[in-house]
Design a protein around this motif. Structure first.
Motif, PDB file in Angstrom:
ATOM      1  N   ALA A  65     -16.645 -49.621 -38.342  1.00  0.00           N
ATOM      2  CA  ALA A  65     -17.605 -49.562 -39.625  1.00  0.00           C
ATOM      3  C   ALA A  65     -18.735 -49.099 -39.411  1.00  0.00           C
ATOM      4  N   TYR A  66     -19.210 -49.408 -38.144  1.00  0.00           N
ATOM      5  CA  TYR A  66     -20.662 -49.111 -38.029  1.00  0.00           C
ATOM      6  C   TYR A  66     -20.602 -47.745 -37.779  1.00  0.00           C
ATOM      7  N   ARG A  67     -19.616 -47.150 -37.100  1.00  0.00           N
ATOM      8  CA  ARG A  67     -19.846 -45.789 -36.488  1.00  0.00           C
ATOM      9  C   ARG A  67     -19.398 -44.911 -38.017  1.00  0.00           C
ATOM     10  N   ALA A  68     -18.718 -45.355 -38.728  1.00  0.00           N
ATOM     11  CA  ALA A  68     -18.697 -44.517 -40.121  1.00  0.00           C
ATOM     12  C   ALA A  68     -20.009 -44.325 -40.864  1.00  0.00           C
ATOM     13  N   GLN A  69     -20.565 -45.471 -40.876  1.00  0.00           N
ATOM     14  CA  GLN A  69     -21.827 -45.485 -41.435  1.00  0.00           C
ATOM     15  C   GLN A  69     -22.630 -44.457 -41.086  1.00  0.00           C
ATOM     16  N   VAL A  70     -22.830 -44.145 -39.709  1.00  0.00           N
ATOM     17  CA  VAL A  70     -23.604 -43.248 -38.992  1.00  0.00           C
ATOM     18  C   VAL A  70     -23.227 -41.859 -39.621  1.00  0.00           C
ATOM     19  N   PHE A  71     -21.694 -41.612 -39.649  1.00  0.00           N
ATOM     20  CA  PHE A  71     -21.233 -40.351 -40.135  1.00  0.00           C
ATOM     21  C   PHE A  71     -21.710 -39.937 -41.606  1.00  0.00           C
ATOM     22  N   SER A  72     -21.820 -41.201 -42.272  1.00  0.00           N
ATOM     23  CA  SER A  72     -21.976 -40.658 -43.671  1.00  0.00           C
ATOM     24  C   SER A  72     -23.727 -40.671 -44.115  1.00  0.00           C
ATOM     25  N   MET A  73     -24.375 -40.891 -43.017  1.00  0.00           N
ATOM     26  CA  MET A  73     -25.856 -40.856 -43.294  1.00  0.00           C
ATOM     27  C   MET A  73     -26.550 -39.782 -42.796  1.00  0.00           C
ATOM     28  N   ASP A  74     -27.671 -39.560 -43.396  1.00  0.00           N
ATOM     29  CA  ASP A  74     -28.614 -38.353 -43.437  1.00  0.00           C
ATOM     30  C   ASP A  74     -29.046 -38.317 -42.003  1.00  0.00           C
ATOM     31  N   GLU A  75     -28.819 -37.252 -41.422  1.00  0.00           N
ATOM     32  CA  GLU A  75     -29.017 -37.063 -39.812  1.00  0.00           C
ATOM     33  C   GLU A  75     -30.616 -37.357 -39.598  1.00  0.00           C
ATOM     34  N   SER A  76     -31.449 -37.071 -40.494  1.00  0.00           N
ATOM     35  CA  SER A  76     -32.945 -37.119 -40.186  1.00  0.00           C
ATOM     36  C   SER A  76     -33.298 -38.646 -40.040  1.00  0.00           C
ATOM     37  N   ASN A  77     -32.603 -39.579 -40.640  1.00  0.00           N
ATOM     38  CA  ASN A  77     -32.929 -40.884 -40.419  1.00  0.00           C
ATOM     39  C   ASN A  77     -32.453 -41.517 -39.101  1.00  0.00           C
ATOM     40  N   ASN A  78     -33.126 -41.063 -38.115  1.00  0.00           N
ATOM     41  CA  ASN A  78     -32.840 -41.308 -36.473  1.00  0.00           C
ATOM     42  C   ASN A  78     -32.908 -42.965 -36.298  1.00  0.00           C
ATOM     43  N   THR A  79     -33.878 -43.604 -36.926  1.00  0.00           N
ATOM     44  CA  THR A  79     -33.936 -44.962 -36.642  1.00  0.00           C
ATOM     45  C   THR A  79     -32.923 -45.646 -37.105  1.00  0.00           C
ATOM     46  N   GLU A  80     -32.199 -45.647 -38.223  1.00  0.00           N
ATOM     47  CA  GLU A  80     -31.224 -46.107 -38.813  1.00  0.00           C
ATOM     48  C   GLU A  80     -30.107 -45.957 -38.100  1.00  0.00           C
ATOM     49  N   CYS A  81     -29.782 -44.772 -37.551  1.00  0.00           N
ATOM     50  CA  CYS A  81     -28.557 -44.069 -36.989  1.00  0.00           C
ATOM     51  C   CYS A  81     -28.444 -44.746 -35.726  1.00  0.00           C
ATOM     52  N   LEU A  82     -29.863 -44.960 -34.918  1.00  0.00           N
ATOM     53  CA  LEU A  82     -29.765 -45.775 -33.516  1.00  0.00           C
ATOM     54  C   LEU A  82     -29.419 -46.943 -33.624  1.00  0.00           C
TER      55      LEU A  82
END
Length: 600
Positions: free
Chosen positions: A374-391
């Motif tokens: 689920a956490y990985r799926a959220q990364v895939f659906s997130m704007d790539e520019s939001n590096n802090t949240e992706c990390l």
């Protein structure tokens, strides 16, 4: 039926030669990407003219080799008539029925054989299943109808006749005996049914053998095998042994010409065995609950299944619905985190007894698996520019994949039957770490990382063909010692945003749970683990700080240990040429090539 070792067998030995299937059928979703005969990925697809291009083959020779099983069985006609849903079990049954006809081995409906067998495959209790009704009975009756139609017969004219009984029985034999074929990381490609050389192995929740699949050579077929190449035989003497020998002889003569391009199955030992010891495989996921022993409590609290446990199971199902039905991984992860937090503190049952959800309970394991996804799926659906949240989300995904791998490895040390699933989860954890390390803000000393690969590879057994329990034990201890040092620094960093995991000091050290959860029979006892890990932490804590210069390098080291140790375990249970070993090696080779290119 029961199979036993013909002689003393060591760890990691193939017990049977590569056996071709009696029948195999590719899942519909792979029709456009894989060969319907040999299951290999397609390069230049050759469509089947008979089913109007629904199925494809590697080339004309592969199509010709599969023609008796595909066209003469009625499978080709079925695919022209039935365009929706997966019919792999029905198509495998059609192929099996055609094979039985070619051998002159159609079962007679009048024989009161108990237990009932079709081609040596257990097919008992069909009447009981049909009488009880339900989805399974409906599947059998509808599937038998489709089989009859596909074989150009009107089922309404043969009801009660031998064709009706045969199609239902053969389909039932497939449903109860077929196995899913896994030959790569994409999942099950299809289903296959094998003769007594494989189907007569019994199930155990603590098996001493496992099985793998190999694809046939493109040249087609394989050489005939001798009875001496089987390190197992039926436990019952007399008729059972004679039937087994007859089937092996029959398969040598006919299957090599009928299903000679299908995927092969090989059974391999994962524990040493004595002569005449029963050899068992598992039919199910060993991590799923099967008995009260799986209902683990915490610190001697209740070990019964109270309504509270059922309530937690309901919460888990609700979270899964958010993910699967509503495609909302964020809501799913929030509900699971809430469930884990709620179950990590003392609660009282309706009877007034306190309990906690054990971190090795099957609900906990399933939660770790789901949260990582689920956490990985959220990364895939997130704007790539939001590096802090992706990390942040990537760290959470890595944390749960590591925790899952560590929990399963802890169980593996006391029950080696879990070696295969341990290998899978370790390699998956390593891949998850690499995903984290590919984020833009990470940087590497490429020369240092290349030297780390060479150093860690030397840390584990070099010879992938010689195995023993002692070598496996040594490799396991080396892995624990190495990753314990690395995790001392990396685990707090990974879990900094996860309240539920802050009370877990390390995802590989579970000695704080006590010794009762361990069945100390093979690789390491509770005392051995406790003494070893305590010694590693005391003596090497300073060394860990001194050698691990920064966070990304230490995570890279952790991924390498998981890859290389996971590859070693996979070579034990599946053999050094299995797809999982090659998958790990390809990633390691890719890393080396990438680092050398960057460094130059």
């Amino acid at each position: 039926m029961e199979m036993q070792a013909r002689k003393e067998v060591g760890l990691a030995q193939d017990l049977i030669p590569p056996l071709p299937p009696l029948a195999a059928a590719l899942h519909r979703r792979f029709f456009s990407s894989h060969c319907a005969g040999c299951f290999r990925p397609l390069e230049s697809p050759f469509p089947c003219a008979g089913c109007r291009g629904v199925t494809h083959y590697c080339d004309a020779s592969c199509c010709a080799a599969d023609f008796p099983a595909h066209y003469s069985s009625g499978e080709c006609h079925l695919l022209r008539l039935h365009h929706e849903g997966d019919t792999s079990d029905i198509r495998a049954a059609l192929r099996l029925l055609r094979f039985l006809e070619s051998m002159g081995s159609l079962p007679s409906p009048s024989l009161p054989e108990r237990p009932r067998r079709v081609a040596g495959l257990l097919a008992s209790d069909l009447d009981k299943v049909l009488e009880e009704g339900g989805e399974l009975a409906e599947r059998i009756t509808e599937g038998a109808t489709l089989m009859s139609v596909a074989r150009d017969r009107d089922r309404s004219q043969v009801t009660g006749g031998q064709e009706a009984v045969t199609t239902e029985e053969v389909l039932w034999a497939v449903i109860t005996n077929a196995v899913e074929v896994h030959v790569n990381e994409v999942g099950a490609l299809g289903v296959a049914v094998f003769g007594p050389g494989f189907s007569w192995f019994n199930h155990s929740c603590m098996p001493n053998a496992c099985y793998r699949f190999e694809l046939a050579q493109r040249s087609g077929g394989c050489g005939a095998y001798e009875l001496e190449s089987f390190l197992v035989s039926p436990a019952a003497a007399g008729l059972a042994t004679e039937s087994f020998n007859a089937w092996i002889s029959g398969e040598n003569k006919l299957t090599h010409g009928f299903s000679n391009i299908g995927p092969r199955v090989i059974v391999r030992s994962i524990k040493p065995m004595q002569k005449d010891e029963e050899v068992c495989i598992t039919y199910i996921d060993l991590l799923e609950p099967k008995c009260d022993a799986r209902e683990l409590s915490f610190n001697n609290y209740s070990n019964s299944t109270y309504p509270n446990c059922e309530e937690l199971a309901d919460l888990f199902d609700q979270a899964m619905d958010e993910y699967r039905l509503h495609e909302n991984p964020e809501a799913c992860s929030k509900k699971l985190e809430s469930m884990l937090y709620r179950s990590s503190v003392d609660q009282e049952s309706q009877a007034g007894e306190k309990f906690k959800l054990h971190p090795l309970h099957h609900l906990s394991l399933n939660s770790y698996i789901t949260l990582a996804s689920a956490y990985r799926a959220q990364v895939f659906s997130m704007d790539e520019s939001n590096n802090t949240e992706c990390l942040k989300l990537d760290r959470a995904a890595v944390s749960y994949t590591l925790l899952l791998a560590g929990v399963v490895h802890h169980l593996f040390l006391s029950e080696p039957s879990l070696i295969a699933v341990t290998a899978h989860f370790l390699i998956n954890a390593a891949e998850s770490i690499l995903v984290l390390l590919r984020l833009p803000e990470w940087s590497f000393d490429k020369k240092l990382c290349k030297s780390e690969i060479d150093l860690i590879i030397c840390h584990y057994p070099k010879d992938m063909m010689e195995f023993s329990v002692d070598k496996c034990r040594d490799a396991s201890m080396r892995f624990l010692g190495s990753v314990s040092q690395i995790l001392f620094k990396t685990w707090p960093y990974l879990t900094q945003d996860l309240t539920n995991l802050k009370n877990i000091d390390s995802p590989v050290n579970f000695n704080w749970l006590g010794s009762k959860v361990l069945n100390t029979q093979c690789l390491a006892s509770h005392r051995e683990l406790s003494d070893f890990l305590e010694k590693e932490c005391v003596e090497d804590r300073y060394l860990g700080h001194r050698l691990i210069k920064d966070q990304n390098t230490s995570l890279f080291q952790l991924a390498l240990h998981c890859f290389i140790y996971g590859r070693y375990l996979a070579s034990i249970c599946y053999g050094p040429e299995c797809y999982l070993v090659h998958h790990a090696e390809n990633i390691l080779h890719g890393l080396c090539k990438h680092l050398l290119t960057k460094h130059s």
